[in-house]
Design a protein around this motif. Structure first.
Motif, PDB file in Angstrom:
ATOM      1  N   SER A  96       8.916  -0.742  33.594  1.00 31.86           N
ATOM      2  CA  SER A  96       7.557  -0.592  33.100  1.00 31.86           C
ATOM      3  C   SER A  96       7.429   0.793  32.453  1.00 31.86           C
ATOM      4  CB  SER A  96       6.610  -0.737  34.291  1.00 31.86           C
ATOM      5  OG  SER A  96       5.306  -0.603  33.849  1.00 31.86           O
ATOM      6  N   LEU A  97       6.921   0.843  31.241  1.00 31.42           N
ATOM      7  CA  LEU A  97       6.910   2.105  30.492  1.00 31.42           C
ATOM      8  C   LEU A  97       5.552   2.376  29.860  1.00 31.42           C
ATOM      9  CD1 LEU A  97      10.201   1.565  28.472  1.00 31.42           C
ATOM     10  CD2 LEU A  97       9.913   3.167  30.348  1.00 31.42           C
TER      11      LEU A  97
ATOM     12  N   ASN B  29       3.069   5.885  25.115  1.00 33.36           N
ATOM     13  CA  ASN B  29       2.725   7.253  24.702  1.00 33.36           C
ATOM     14  C   ASN B  29       3.786   8.262  25.150  1.00 33.36           C
ATOM     15  OD1 ASN B  29       0.461   6.352  23.509  1.00 33.36           O
ATOM     16  ND2 ASN B  29      -0.951   6.953  25.136  1.00 33.36           N
ATOM     17  N   GLU B  30       4.304   8.055  26.354  1.00 32.75           N
ATOM     18  CA  GLU B  30       5.360   8.964  26.850  1.00 32.75           C
ATOM     19  C   GLU B  30       6.601   8.864  25.978  1.00 32.75           C
ATOM     20  OE1 GLU B  30       6.525   8.333  30.911  1.00 32.75           O
ATOM     21  OE2 GLU B  30       4.495   8.802  31.620  1.00 32.75           O
ATOM     22  N   ILE B  31       6.908   7.651  25.558  1.00 32.29           N
ATOM     23  CA  ILE B  31       8.115   7.461  24.742  1.00 32.29           C
ATOM     24  C   ILE B  31       7.951   8.134  23.387  1.00 32.29           C
ATOM     25  CG2 ILE B  31       9.598   5.693  23.702  1.00 32.29           C
ATOM     26  CD1 ILE B  31       9.256   4.139  26.086  1.00 32.29           C
TER      27      ILE B  31
ATOM     28  N   LYS C  53       0.697  -0.710  30.270  1.00 31.54           N
ATOM     29  CA  LYS C  53       2.148  -0.441  30.249  1.00 31.54           C
ATOM     30  C   LYS C  53       2.850  -1.541  29.469  1.00 31.54           C
ATOM     31  CE  LYS C  53       2.419   2.925  33.332  1.00 31.54           C
ATOM     32  NZ  LYS C  53       3.047   4.005  33.735  1.00 31.54           N
ATOM     33  N   ILE C  54       4.054  -1.223  29.023  1.00 26.51           N
ATOM     34  CA  ILE C  54       4.889  -2.248  28.394  1.00 26.51           C
ATOM     35  C   ILE C  54       6.177  -2.340  29.201  1.00 26.51           C
ATOM     36  CG2 ILE C  54       4.002  -2.068  26.051  1.00 26.51           C
ATOM     37  CD1 ILE C  54       6.433  -0.120  25.614  1.00 26.51           C
TER      38      ILE C  54
ATOM     39  N   PRO D 100       4.288  -6.718  23.742  1.00 27.44           N
ATOM     40  CA  PRO D 100       3.345  -7.301  24.698  1.00 27.44           C
ATOM     41  C   PRO D 100       3.092  -6.353  25.876  1.00 27.44           C
ATOM     42  CG  PRO D 100       5.467  -8.457  24.739  1.00 27.44           C
ATOM     43  CD  PRO D 100       5.536  -7.462  23.637  1.00 27.44           C
ATOM     44  N   ALA D 101       1.847  -6.306  26.308  1.00 27.32           N
ATOM     45  CA  ALA D 101       1.532  -5.484  27.481  1.00 27.32           C
ATOM     46  C   ALA D 101       2.132  -6.171  28.702  1.00 27.32           C
ATOM     47  CB  ALA D 101       0.020  -5.391  27.625  1.00 27.32           C
ATOM     48  N   SER D 102       2.650  -5.353  29.638  1.00 25.83           N
ATOM     49  CA  SER D 102       3.233  -5.991  30.830  1.00 25.83           C
ATOM     50  C   SER D 102       2.098  -6.370  31.768  1.00 25.83           C
ATOM     51  CB  SER D 102       4.225  -5.063  31.516  1.00 25.83           C
ATOM     52  OG  SER D 102       3.570  -3.913  31.931  1.00 25.83           O
ATOM     53  N   ARG D 103       2.323  -7.460  32.534  1.00 27.41           N
ATOM     54  CA  ARG D 103       1.241  -7.927  33.410  1.00 27.41           C
ATOM     55  C   ARG D 103       1.224  -7.136  34.688  1.00 27.41           C
ATOM     56  NH1 ARG D 103       1.409 -14.315  32.226  1.00 27.41           N
ATOM     57  NH2 ARG D 103       1.538 -14.014  30.026  1.00 27.41           N
TER      58      ARG D 103
END
Ligand code: ADP
Length: 557
Positions: free
Chosen positions: A408-409, A412-414, A443-444, A554-557
């Protein structure tokens, strides 16, 4: 079970019986009732001990069966395997009481034939007539003859049944996949017991009662297999596979439990990829698909299809490895383009360390050495050394061989991390970098290094595009956001020359480049990384010049 070879008169007696039935399509059998005689007589005398039906039928031994009987009741086993077996295994459970009753009547009122009519759900025939009588021949005093005939009211004759079964067999036997026909009737007791207990969590129950699974694997039997199954298992012939199902699960014991749970819960089918030991000692990756009987309470025919996917999985693994090597090579080449920036970035803390160290030495060499000042400088030295180590670590992260890891990432940090790689490029070229990061983005899911690679790639392209215009300055605008479908987006705009209409369709193809020194793999890799993350990537030329690249994940669930 062993039986005496019946007298030579038996085939003639059976033929006579068939003729009596006046229907040549009757399924006719002969049984030795010697072992059941005492029980039959006590039932006839009005004493029916608990479980007498099953006890009686299990002692009725098949000694002969005509082609229709073999076809209708024992097609999977064949005549040879039916002989010497009790009738129990070939007869649908729901027909047991009426058959037992008929046998008792036929034995006790010999020699008149007795007939019963029955609707049997588990046979294709809707109305079935059973006729039983004892043999007249003096050498065959313990032999009972039994005929099963379709009632004339049933429009589906044995022949119709035969044609449809032949079609089914033909299909199954010639399919390129391995098929196993499994008879799970014997499992009924285990399921009945589980139902009586009113289990809520079947899996937990089986975890604490693994013997139920072991028992099911022993009593549930493979009854027929096709040629592809013989080949898959490396068996000599089908007979090597006929028997308990447990060898199927020897390399994947947990699968047996899951197959059982899905059957118990009334599912129509179940599939998973399993490991399979073949009879000749190979360990295969196999896709297993189980199709349960249409009505779950019917436990007779379960079909199992197996497809050997060992080669496919191996090729897929090789392809994944190749892709990962290719992506890594592209990363290294990308960092090559940033060589001077990286050298500059590492150099900065090193120069600082040098300056602080020299100043410290100067302070120390004085008579009134200011230790407080030296301590301050030493802290700065250690901070700068840590920064240098972080830079090296970041570069190593980009170049190291690594197995992609989905975590999970925060996008913005990346973006932030990616900017470290190009900040020097933009600063030395007087490119104004504007970064607008969306707030509280979901998160993605993805691989950190690969997503960094995409962003650094797009950034380098934007810098190079601006540089190609020869303009002394330029602007790059980055943004992250949430789109209307709930996906997380990244957009980068530059005020370079934009993209020619004709190039638009080839932009993401491998080896497409318009640069003299270009390799044309950067965007192709970005595309494959984003697609592998379940996202989309695109580009457009901006109306007021320049290019716009974007991707969404896609956003992670
Ligand atoms: P390379 O940079 O080696 O050419 P890429 O796959 O990264 O490989 O890019 C392929 C081509 O896409 C480039 O040669 C260029 O024509 C075009 N391109 C990429 N980014 C931009 C951009 N920001 N502006 C204009 N054209 C671009």
């Amino acid at each position: 079970m062993t039986v005496d070879i019946p007298a030579a008169a038996l085939p003639i007696e059976l033929q006579r019986f068939e003729a009596e039935m006046r229907r040549h399509d009757s399924a006719c059998w002969a049984f030795d009732i010697a072992r059941a005689r005492t029980l039959i007589e006590s039932v006839a005398a009005g004493q029916s001990p608990e479980g007498w039906i099953e006890a009686l039928l299990s002692n009725m031994v098949v000694v002969e069966a005509n082609a229709n009987a073999v076809h209708l009741f024992g097609s999977y086993a064949g005549r040879r395997r039916m002989l010497g077996q009790s009738i129990l295994g070939f007869w649908p459970r729901e027909g047991w009481p009426i058959l037992a009753d008929l046998i008792v009547t036929a034995v006790t009122s010999h020699p008149r034939p007795h007939t019963r009519k029955l609707r049997m759900k588990s046979l294709v025939l809707r109305q079935t007539l059973f006729t039983a009588r004892m043999c007249d021949h003096p050498d065959l005093a313990d032999i009972m003859l039994l005929a099963v005939t379709a009632d004339p009211v049933d429009e589906r004759s044995f022949w119709a049944l035969r044609v449809s079964e032949a079609r089914y067999n033909n299909l199954i036997h010639h399919l390129p996949f391995a098929f196993l026909e499994v008879d799970s009737r014997a499992q009924a007791d285990i399921f009945d017991d589980m139902r009586r207990k009113g289990l809520r969590n079947v899996e937990a129950y089986l975890d604490t009662n693994p013997t139920d699974i072991l028992r099911a694997c022993e009593i549930v039997r493979i009854t027929d297999v096709n040629e592809s199954a013989v080949q898959l298992f490396g068996a000599r012939d089908a007979s090597e596979l006929i028997g308990p199902v447990d060898p199927l699960f020897s390399a994947s014991p947990e699968t047996a439990k899951r197959v059982m749970i899905h059957h118990f819960e009334g599912h129509r089918s179940y599939s998973e990829v399993i490991k399979l030991w073949t009879l000749d000692g190979r360990l295969l990756d196999v896709s297993l698909s189980v199709t349960y009987p249409t009505r779950p309470e019917q436990l007779d025919i379960t079909l199992i299809m197996l497809e050997d996917i060992t080669e496919r999985l191996r090729t897929e693994a090789q392809l994944r490895q190749l892709q990962s090597d290719y992506t890594r090579a592209a990363r290294i080449s990308m960092l090559g383009e940033l060589a001077s920036s990286i050298a500059h970035e590492v150099n900065q803390p090193l120069s600082a360390i040098l300056t602080y160290a020299e100043t410290s030495l100067r302070w120390l060499s004085r008579d009134d050495a200011n230790l407080e000042k030296v301590a301050q400088l030493t802290t700065r030295i250690s901070d700068s050394a840590r920064r240098a180590a972080e830079i090296v670590q970041r570069i190593r992260g980009m170049t190291a061989r690594h197995v992609p890891r989905t975590v999970s990432l925060d996008l913005n940090e990346i973006v932030d991390e990616a900017l470290h790689f190009v900040r020097h490029e933009t600063e030395t070229r007087s490119i104004a970098l504007t970064v607008r990061l969306g707030r509280e983005l979901p998160k993605i899911c993805g691989d950190r290094v690969q997503l960094q690679q995409v962003i650094v790639n797009l950034l380098i392209n934007a810098v190079q595009a601006i540089q190609s215009t020869g303009s002394p300055c330029g602007a790059i605008r980055l943004a992250t956001d949430l789109d209307e479908r709930g996906a997380v987006t990244f957009t980068i705009r530059d005020d370079g020359p934009g993209i020619a209409e004709a190039d638009m369709s080839r932009l993401f193809q491998s080896f497409f480049t318009t640069k003299d020194e270009g390799m044309g793999i950067g965007l192709a890799i970005c595309h494959s990384i984003i697609v592998a993350h379940g996202g989309t990537i695109g580009a457009s030329s901006e109306p007021d010049g320049g290019a716009r690249f974007w991707f969404s994940l896609p956003a992670s669930r």
